[in-house]
Design a protein around this motif. Structure first.
Motif, PDB file in Angstrom:
ATOM      1  N   MET A  26       3.446 -22.674  76.853  1.00  0.00           N
ATOM      2  CA  MET A  26       3.484 -21.874  78.084  1.00  0.00           C
ATOM      3  C   MET A  26       2.073 -21.729  78.660  1.00  0.00           C
ATOM      4  SD  MET A  26       4.921 -17.980  78.596  1.00  0.00           S
ATOM      5  CE  MET A  26       3.857 -17.247  77.359  1.00  0.00           C
ATOM      6  N   ALA A  27       1.106 -21.376  77.776  1.00  0.00           N
ATOM      7  CA  ALA A  27      -0.265 -21.164  78.242  1.00  0.00           C
ATOM      8  C   ALA A  27      -0.861 -22.449  78.805  1.00  0.00           C
ATOM      9  CB  ALA A  27      -1.122 -20.625  77.095  1.00  0.00           C
ATOM     10  N   ASN A  28      -0.426 -23.589  78.261  1.00  0.00           N
ATOM     11  CA  ASN A  28      -0.944 -24.873  78.744  1.00  0.00           C
ATOM     12  C   ASN A  28      -0.226 -25.367  79.993  1.00  0.00           C
ATOM     13  OD1 ASN A  28      -2.709 -24.923  76.611  1.00  0.00           O
ATOM     14  ND2 ASN A  28      -1.386 -26.192  75.318  1.00  0.00           N
ATOM     15  N   ALA A  33       8.566 -28.262  78.094  1.00  0.00           N
ATOM     16  CA  ALA A  33       8.509 -28.197  76.627  1.00  0.00           C
ATOM     17  C   ALA A  33       8.555 -26.746  76.154  1.00  0.00           C
ATOM     18  CB  ALA A  33       7.248 -28.893  76.121  1.00  0.00           C
ATOM     19  N   ALA A  34       7.895 -25.840  76.891  1.00  0.00           N
ATOM     20  CA  ALA A  34       7.933 -24.426  76.529  1.00  0.00           C
ATOM     21  C   ALA A  34       9.366 -23.903  76.628  1.00  0.00           C
ATOM     22  CB  ALA A  34       7.001 -23.614  77.434  1.00  0.00           C
ATOM     23  N   ALA A  35      10.079 -24.323  77.687  1.00  0.00           N
ATOM     24  CA  ALA A  35      11.466 -23.882  77.866  1.00  0.00           C
ATOM     25  C   ALA A  35      12.315 -24.328  76.671  1.00  0.00           C
ATOM     26  CB  ALA A  35      12.032 -24.453  79.168  1.00  0.00           C
ATOM     27  N   GLN A  36      12.144 -25.585  76.283  1.00  0.00           N
ATOM     28  CA  GLN A  36      12.891 -26.110  75.136  1.00  0.00           C
ATOM     29  C   GLN A  36      12.578 -25.309  73.868  1.00  0.00           C
ATOM     30  OE1 GLN A  36      15.047 -29.144  75.073  1.00  0.00           O
ATOM     31  NE2 GLN A  36      15.584 -27.890  73.294  1.00  0.00           N
ATOM     32  N   ALA A  37      11.295 -25.020  73.678  1.00  0.00           N
ATOM     33  CA  ALA A  37      10.878 -24.287  72.474  1.00  0.00           C
ATOM     34  C   ALA A  37      11.472 -22.875  72.468  1.00  0.00           C
ATOM     35  CB  ALA A  37       9.353 -24.234  72.400  1.00  0.00           C
ATOM     36  N   PHE A  38      11.447 -22.200  73.623  1.00  0.00           N
ATOM     37  CA  PHE A  38      12.021 -20.848  73.683  1.00  0.00           C
ATOM     38  C   PHE A  38      13.541 -20.890  73.554  1.00  0.00           C
ATOM     39  CE2 PHE A  38       7.915 -19.489  75.602  1.00  0.00           C
ATOM     40  CZ  PHE A  38       7.654 -18.452  74.722  1.00  0.00           C
ATOM     41  N   GLU A  39      14.168 -21.945  74.079  1.00  0.00           N
ATOM     42  CA  GLU A  39      15.624 -22.060  73.915  1.00  0.00           C
ATOM     43  C   GLU A  39      15.987 -22.187  72.434  1.00  0.00           C
ATOM     44  OE1 GLU A  39      16.362 -25.369  76.455  1.00  0.00           O
ATOM     45  OE2 GLU A  39      16.500 -24.127  78.260  1.00  0.00           O
ATOM     46  N   ASP A  40      15.203 -22.986  71.712  1.00  0.00           N
ATOM     47  CA  ASP A  40      15.465 -23.133  70.273  1.00  0.00           C
ATOM     48  C   ASP A  40      15.295 -21.785  69.558  1.00  0.00           C
ATOM     49  OD1 ASP A  40      15.905 -25.797  70.715  1.00  0.00           O
ATOM     50  OD2 ASP A  40      13.949 -26.466  69.954  1.00  0.00           O
ATOM     51  N   LEU A  41      14.196 -21.088  69.891  1.00  0.00           N
ATOM     52  CA  LEU A  41      13.963 -19.781  69.260  1.00  0.00           C
ATOM     53  C   LEU A  41      15.076 -18.799  69.630  1.00  0.00           C
ATOM     54  CD1 LEU A  41      10.132 -19.504  69.954  1.00  0.00           C
ATOM     55  CD2 LEU A  41      11.162 -19.427  67.675  1.00  0.00           C
ATOM     56  N   ALA A  42      15.472 -18.818  70.904  1.00  0.00           N
ATOM     57  CA  ALA A  42      16.499 -17.880  71.373  1.00  0.00           C
ATOM     58  C   ALA A  42      17.837 -18.171  70.689  1.00  0.00           C
ATOM     59  CB  ALA A  42      16.654 -17.975  72.894  1.00  0.00           C
ATOM     60  N   ILE A  58      14.909 -14.535  77.982  1.00  0.00           N
ATOM     61  CA  ILE A  58      14.212 -14.320  79.253  1.00  0.00           C
ATOM     62  C   ILE A  58      13.006 -15.258  79.358  1.00  0.00           C
ATOM     63  CG2 ILE A  58      12.787 -12.632  80.509  1.00  0.00           C
ATOM     64  CD1 ILE A  58      14.911 -10.515  79.644  1.00  0.00           C
ATOM     65  N   GLN A  59      12.284 -15.434  78.249  1.00  0.00           N
ATOM     66  CA  GLN A  59      11.164 -16.382  78.275  1.00  0.00           C
ATOM     67  C   GLN A  59      11.667 -17.802  78.560  1.00  0.00           C
ATOM     68  OE1 GLN A  59       8.639 -14.715  78.984  1.00  0.00           O
ATOM     69  NE2 GLN A  59       7.213 -15.494  77.481  1.00  0.00           N
ATOM     70  N   ALA A  60      12.767 -18.191  77.922  1.00  0.00           N
ATOM     71  CA  ALA A  60      13.340 -19.518  78.167  1.00  0.00           C
ATOM     72  C   ALA A  60      13.700 -19.667  79.646  1.00  0.00           C
ATOM     73  CB  ALA A  60      14.575 -19.729  77.286  1.00  0.00           C
ATOM     74  N   GLY A  61      14.291 -18.618  80.211  1.00  0.00           N
ATOM     75  CA  GLY A  61      14.665 -18.653  81.620  1.00  0.00           C
ATOM     76  C   GLY A  61      13.458 -18.765  82.536  1.00  0.00           C
ATOM     77  N   ARG A  62      12.427 -17.975  82.234  1.00  0.00           N
ATOM     78  CA  ARG A  62      11.212 -18.035  83.068  1.00  0.00           C
ATOM     79  C   ARG A  62      10.600 -19.440  83.023  1.00  0.00           C
ATOM     80  NH1 ARG A  62       6.959 -14.811  81.168  1.00  0.00           N
ATOM     81  NH2 ARG A  62       6.001 -15.228  83.171  1.00  0.00           N
ATOM     82  N   MET A  63      10.587 -20.045  81.838  1.00  0.00           N
ATOM     83  CA  MET A  63       9.991 -21.380  81.702  1.00  0.00           C
ATOM     84  C   MET A  63      10.809 -22.427  82.467  1.00  0.00           C
ATOM     85  SD  MET A  63       7.242 -20.816  80.138  1.00  0.00           S
ATOM     86  CE  MET A  63       7.249 -19.141  80.752  1.00  0.00           C
ATOM     87  N   HIS A  76      19.861 -18.391  81.747  1.00  0.00           N
ATOM     88  CA  HIS A  76      19.182 -17.757  80.603  1.00  0.00           C
ATOM     89  C   HIS A  76      18.812 -16.308  80.919  1.00  0.00           C
ATOM     90  CE1 HIS A  76      19.122 -21.581  78.727  1.00  0.00           C
ATOM     91  NE2 HIS A  76      17.946 -22.017  79.139  1.00  0.00           N
ATOM     92  N   LEU A  77      18.291 -16.082  82.121  1.00  0.00           N
ATOM     93  CA  LEU A  77      17.878 -14.716  82.482  1.00  0.00           C
ATOM     94  C   LEU A  77      19.080 -13.774  82.445  1.00  0.00           C
ATOM     95  CD1 LEU A  77      15.396 -15.193  85.493  1.00  0.00           C
ATOM     96  CD2 LEU A  77      14.883 -15.026  83.050  1.00  0.00           C
ATOM     97  N   GLN A  78      20.215 -14.249  82.997  1.00  0.00           N
ATOM     98  CA  GLN A  78      21.408 -13.396  83.017  1.00  0.00           C
ATOM     99  C   GLN A  78      21.891 -13.094  81.598  1.00  0.00           C
ATOM    100  OE1 GLN A  78      24.238 -15.274  85.669  1.00  0.00           O
ATOM    101  NE2 GLN A  78      22.730 -15.301  87.313  1.00  0.00           N
ATOM    102  N   GLN A  79      21.800 -14.110  80.746  1.00  0.00           N
ATOM    103  CA  GLN A  79      22.225 -13.913  79.361  1.00  0.00           C
ATOM    104  C   GLN A  79      21.306 -12.912  78.649  1.00  0.00           C
ATOM    105  OE1 GLN A  79      22.429 -17.658  77.254  1.00  0.00           O
ATOM    106  NE2 GLN A  79      23.536 -16.728  75.535  1.00  0.00           N
ATOM    107  N   GLY A  80      19.999 -13.048  78.882  1.00  0.00           N
ATOM    108  CA  GLY A  80      19.037 -12.135  78.252  1.00  0.00           C
ATOM    109  C   GLY A  80      19.243 -10.698  78.712  1.00  0.00           C
TER     110      GLY A  80
END
Ligand SMILES: [Zn+2]
Length: 179
Positions: A26-28, A33-42, A58-63, A76-80
């Motif tokens: 995300m910072a980079n 890729a950040a979205a994918q990573a947050f989706e896996d974590l979520a 919510i992070q996955a949705g933002r990404m 994703h945002l609605q689900q969060g």
């Protein structure tokens, strides 16, 4: 990111490498890729019904939205937000929805911001009184913008304050000192 040695005190939780990695992406600015990573974590957190599931969604949705995949991001945002509502976490629902509405509006996604507002209004119980969550007499304390442990974004109205100058990162549970 530079990290001061000795800042991690004994008893601090281990920080999941996958979480740190997602925040690095995300910072980079590598939003797909950040979205994918947050989706896996979520997905893992939702499966465990874990406390961080709504924020990770919510992070996955933002990404996804930052990656230009707005409809998927909105799902994703609605689900969060729906998970916050299902858990009766009204303040967190309100604070996150308000922040998302501001971010969406800023990106010109006015219709999407309105959708979030509609969800919020339909979810909040009658008589809900917003509480910005800033601890009394320390509303002026400034948290670092990101957690020194996992790199997750920190907001004064999102963290749990454990004492006047210490807050807990909602992603990795690490104690973070406000200045
Ligand atoms: Zn953290």
């Amino acid at each position: 990111m530079f990290r001061r040695k000795g800042f991690i005190r004994p008893g601090d939780p281990d920080i999941p490498p996958a979480l740190r990695r997602a925040n690095e992406l995300m910072a980079n600015g590598d939003y797909p890729a950040a979205a994918q990573a947050f989706e896996d974590l979520a997905r893992g957190a939702v499966g465990r019904n874990g406390p961080r599931a709504p924020l990770l969604l919510i992070q996955a949705g933002r990404m996804r939205i930052l990656a230009g995949q707005v409809p998927l991001g909105m799902t994703h945002l609605q689900q969060g937000l729906g998970l916050f509502a299902a858990r009766g976490q009204w303040q967190r629902l309100n604070n996150n929805a308000q922040r998302l509405m501001a971010q969406l509006t800023q990106r010109g996604l006015v219709e999407e911001a309105r959708q979030i507002e509609t969800i919020l209004k339909a979810s909040l119980p009658l008589g809900f009184v917003p509480n910005r969550g800033l601890a009394p007499e320390k509303g002026k304390r400034i948290l670092p913008a990101t957690c020194p442990g996992c790199g997750g974004p920190l907001h004064g109205d999102e963290v749990e304050w454990t004492d006047e100058i210490t807050a807990e990162c909602p992603y990795c549970s690490r104690a973070v000192r406000a200045e």
